[in-house]
Design a protein around this motif. Structure first.
Motif, PDB file in Angstrom:
ATOM      1  N   PHE A  28       0.965  -1.084   0.021  1.00 11.06           N
ATOM      2  CA  PHE A  28      -0.081   0.102   0.051  1.00 11.06           C
ATOM      3  C   PHE A  28       0.883   1.437  -0.107  1.00 11.06           C
ATOM      4  CE2 PHE A  28      -2.438  -3.325   2.229  1.00 11.06           C
ATOM      5  CZ  PHE A  28      -3.569  -3.464   1.257  1.00 11.06           C
ATOM      6  N   GLY A  29       2.167   1.121  -0.156  1.00 10.65           N
ATOM      7  CA  GLY A  29       3.108   2.197  -0.088  1.00 10.65           C
ATOM      8  C   GLY A  29       3.208   2.754   1.398  1.00 10.65           C
ATOM      9  N   ARG A  30       2.781   1.979   2.148  1.00  9.39           N
ATOM     10  CA  ARG A  30       3.022   2.429   3.616  1.00  9.39           C
ATOM     11  C   ARG A  30       4.240   2.009   4.141  1.00  9.39           C
ATOM     12  NH1 ARG A  30      -2.391   3.319   7.050  1.00  9.39           N
ATOM     13  NH2 ARG A  30      -3.096   5.056   5.626  1.00  9.39           N
ATOM     14  N   LEU A  31       5.063   3.124   4.917  1.00 12.12           N
ATOM     15  CA  LEU A  31       6.119   2.668   5.708  1.00 12.12           C
ATOM     16  C   LEU A  31       5.649   2.531   7.174  1.00 12.12           C
ATOM     17  CD1 LEU A  31       8.345   5.472   4.415  1.00 12.12           C
ATOM     18  CD2 LEU A  31       8.592   3.184   3.867  1.00 12.12           C
ATOM     19  N   PRO A  32       6.417   2.037   7.985  1.00  8.50           N
ATOM     20  CA  PRO A  32       6.030   1.575   9.257  1.00  8.50           C
ATOM     21  C   PRO A  32       5.675   3.078  10.073  1.00  8.50           C
ATOM     22  CG  PRO A  32       8.131   0.643   8.747  1.00  8.50           C
ATOM     23  CD  PRO A  32       7.758   1.283   7.638  1.00  8.50           C
ATOM     24  N   ILE A  33       6.105   4.172   9.544  1.00  4.94           N
ATOM     25  CA  ILE A  33       5.795   5.451  10.279  1.00  4.94           C
ATOM     26  C   ILE A  33       4.252   5.748   9.931  1.00  4.94           C
ATOM     27  CG2 ILE A  33       6.302   6.904   8.348  1.00  4.94           C
ATOM     28  CD1 ILE A  33       7.305   9.018  10.838  1.00  4.94           C
ATOM     29  N   HIS A  34       3.928   5.354   8.615  1.00  2.00           N
ATOM     30  CA  HIS A  34       2.465   5.469   8.541  1.00  2.00           C
ATOM     31  C   HIS A  34       1.529   4.604   9.544  1.00  2.00           C
ATOM     32  CE1 HIS A  34       4.120   6.662   4.402  1.00  2.00           C
ATOM     33  NE2 HIS A  34       3.035   7.496   4.572  1.00  2.00           N
ATOM     34  N   TYR A  35       1.808   3.353   9.982  1.00  5.63           N
ATOM     35  CA  TYR A  35       0.937   2.771  10.622  1.00  5.63           C
ATOM     36  C   TYR A  35       0.909   3.474  12.244  1.00  5.63           C
ATOM     37  CZ  TYR A  35       0.266  -0.565   6.896  1.00  5.63           C
ATOM     38  OH  TYR A  35      -0.204  -1.021   5.907  1.00  5.63           O
ATOM     39  N   LEU A  36       2.159   3.789  12.427  1.00  7.13           N
ATOM     40  CA  LEU A  36       2.396   4.225  13.699  1.00  7.13           C
ATOM     41  C   LEU A  36       1.741   5.803  13.972  1.00  7.13           C
ATOM     42  CD1 LEU A  36       4.101   4.770  16.603  1.00  7.13           C
ATOM     43  CD2 LEU A  36       5.602   6.195  15.181  1.00  7.13           C
ATOM     44  N   ARG A  65       4.856   9.593   0.887  1.00  7.62           N
ATOM     45  CA  ARG A  65       3.184   9.445   0.788  1.00  7.62           C
ATOM     46  C   ARG A  65       2.903   8.145   0.395  1.00  7.62           C
ATOM     47  NH1 ARG A  65       0.604  13.100  -3.374  1.00  7.62           N
ATOM     48  NH2 ARG A  65       2.684  14.215  -2.967  1.00  7.62           N
ATOM     49  N   ASP A  66       1.907   7.485   0.938  1.00  7.94           N
ATOM     50  CA  ASP A  66       1.446   6.099   0.652  1.00  7.94           C
ATOM     51  C   ASP A  66       0.733   6.144  -0.701  1.00  7.94           C
ATOM     52  OD1 ASP A  66      -1.216   6.845   1.197  1.00  7.94           O
ATOM     53  OD2 ASP A  66      -1.305   5.751   3.068  1.00  7.94           O
ATOM     54  N   VAL A  67       0.041   5.009  -1.131  1.00 13.21           N
ATOM     55  CA  VAL A  67      -0.599   4.886  -2.463  1.00 13.21           C
ATOM     56  C   VAL A  67      -2.057   5.653  -2.132  1.00 13.21           C
ATOM     57  CG1 VAL A  67       0.357   2.595  -3.361  1.00 13.21           C
ATOM     58  CG2 VAL A  67      -1.733   2.567  -1.953  1.00 13.21           C
ATOM     59  N   GLY A  68      -2.501   5.727  -0.976  1.00  9.31           N
ATOM     60  CA  GLY A  68      -3.766   6.649  -0.874  1.00  9.31           C
ATOM     61  C   GLY A  68      -3.422   8.152  -0.979  1.00  9.31           C
ATOM     62  N   ARG A  69      -2.159   8.537  -1.255  1.00  7.14           N
ATOM     63  CA  ARG A  69      -1.350   9.807  -0.947  1.00  7.14           C
ATOM     64  C   ARG A  69      -1.259  10.473   0.159  1.00  7.14           C
ATOM     65  NH1 ARG A  69      -3.433  12.859  -6.329  1.00  7.14           N
ATOM     66  NH2 ARG A  69      -1.777  14.144  -5.668  1.00  7.14           N
ATOM     67  N   SER A  70      -1.547   9.462   1.187  1.00  4.26           N
ATOM     68  CA  SER A  70      -1.447  10.343   2.729  1.00  4.26           C
ATOM     69  C   SER A  70       0.152  10.375   3.015  1.00  4.26           C
ATOM     70  CB  SER A  70      -2.108   9.306   3.587  1.00  4.26           C
ATOM     71  OG  SER A  70      -3.520   9.614   3.336  1.00  4.26           O
ATOM     72  N   PHE A  71       0.501  11.507   3.523  1.00  5.70           N
ATOM     73  CA  PHE A  71       1.855  11.668   4.181  1.00  5.70           C
ATOM     74  C   PHE A  71       1.727  11.395   5.841  1.00  5.70           C
ATOM     75  CE2 PHE A  71       2.217  14.126   0.684  1.00  5.70           C
ATOM     76  CZ  PHE A  71       3.548  13.839   0.290  1.00  5.70           C
ATOM     77  N   PRO A  72       2.596  10.981   6.632  1.00  4.92           N
ATOM     78  CA  PRO A  72       2.451  10.677   8.027  1.00  4.92           C
ATOM     79  C   PRO A  72       1.732  11.867   8.992  1.00  4.92           C
ATOM     80  CG  PRO A  72       4.501   9.895   7.296  1.00  4.92           C
ATOM     81  CD  PRO A  72       3.972  10.603   6.074  1.00  4.92           C
ATOM     82  N   ILE A  73       1.896  12.961   8.479  1.00 12.19           N
ATOM     83  CA  ILE A  73       1.253  14.176   8.983  1.00 12.19           C
ATOM     84  C   ILE A  73      -0.328  14.093   8.800  1.00 12.19           C
ATOM     85  CG2 ILE A  73       1.685  15.932   7.426  1.00 12.19           C
ATOM     86  CD1 ILE A  73       1.590  16.387  11.111  1.00 12.19           C
ATOM     87  N   HIS A  74      -0.681  13.859   7.643  1.00  7.50           N
ATOM     88  CA  HIS A  74      -2.051  13.736   7.330  1.00  7.50           C
ATOM     89  C   HIS A  74      -2.752  12.597   8.340  1.00  7.50           C
ATOM     90  CE1 HIS A  74      -0.463  16.085   4.038  1.00  7.50           C
ATOM     91  NE2 HIS A  74      -1.752  16.548   4.053  1.00  7.50           N
ATOM     92  N   LEU A  75      -2.018  11.600   8.656  1.00  2.86           N
ATOM     93  CA  LEU A  75      -2.579  10.445   9.510  1.00  2.86           C
ATOM     94  C   LEU A  75      -2.684  10.994  10.954  1.00  2.86           C
ATOM     95  CD1 LEU A  75      -1.109   7.435   7.626  1.00  2.86           C
ATOM     96  CD2 LEU A  75      -3.381   8.279   7.258  1.00  2.86           C
ATOM     97  N   ALA A  76      -1.507  11.475  11.346  1.00  3.04           N
ATOM     98  CA  ALA A  76      -1.177  11.761  12.559  1.00  3.04           C
ATOM     99  C   ALA A  76      -2.407  12.712  13.227  1.00  3.04           C
ATOM    100  CB  ALA A  76       0.129  12.265  13.099  1.00  3.04           C
TER     101      ALA A  76
END
Length: 121
Positions: A28-36, A65-76
């Protein structure tokens, strides 16, 4: 980083054994930080310690960014504490102006963050 009981000690051991894991994206293009950044269940202390570890091993993760185009900050901003978000922004100040495509961290915070995060942004 998706589990509520993950500890910074476990993450540190994993990163010591496999440092490049912090920069490896999943399908999904996500790094561990996206999940954190998405993990609402993990306590603040562990979250901050793990954030520090990820930044130490791969500072560039803050701008991936992940495949949904989210950066870690947008998720956090919709999932983590003010202190966590502030630390993430301190590591990557330019992240507060990242748009995906018409959605900024401020927009994400308004939709699901705390008033403290909205005021800070």
């Amino acid at each position: 980083c998706k589990h509520e009981d993950i500890s910074s000690e476990v993450i540190h051991l994993l990163l010591k054994c496999w440092p490049e894991s912090s920069s490896r994206a999943d399908d999904f293009g996500r790094l561990p930080i996206h999940y954190l950044c998405e993990n609402k269940e993990l306590n603040e202390e562990a979250s901050l310690e793990i954030l520090d570890l990820f930044f130490g091993y791969y500072p560039g993760a803050m701008q991936q960014r992940d495949v949904g185009r989210s950066f870690p900050i947008h998720l956090a901003v919709g999932n983590k504490s003010f202190k966590f978000c502030k630390q993430l922004i301190d590591y990557c100040p330019e992240s507060i102006s990242i748009r995906i495509p018409d959605w900024t961290p401020f927009d994400a915070a308004c939709g699901g963050g705390t008033l403290y995060i909205v005021k800070y942004l």
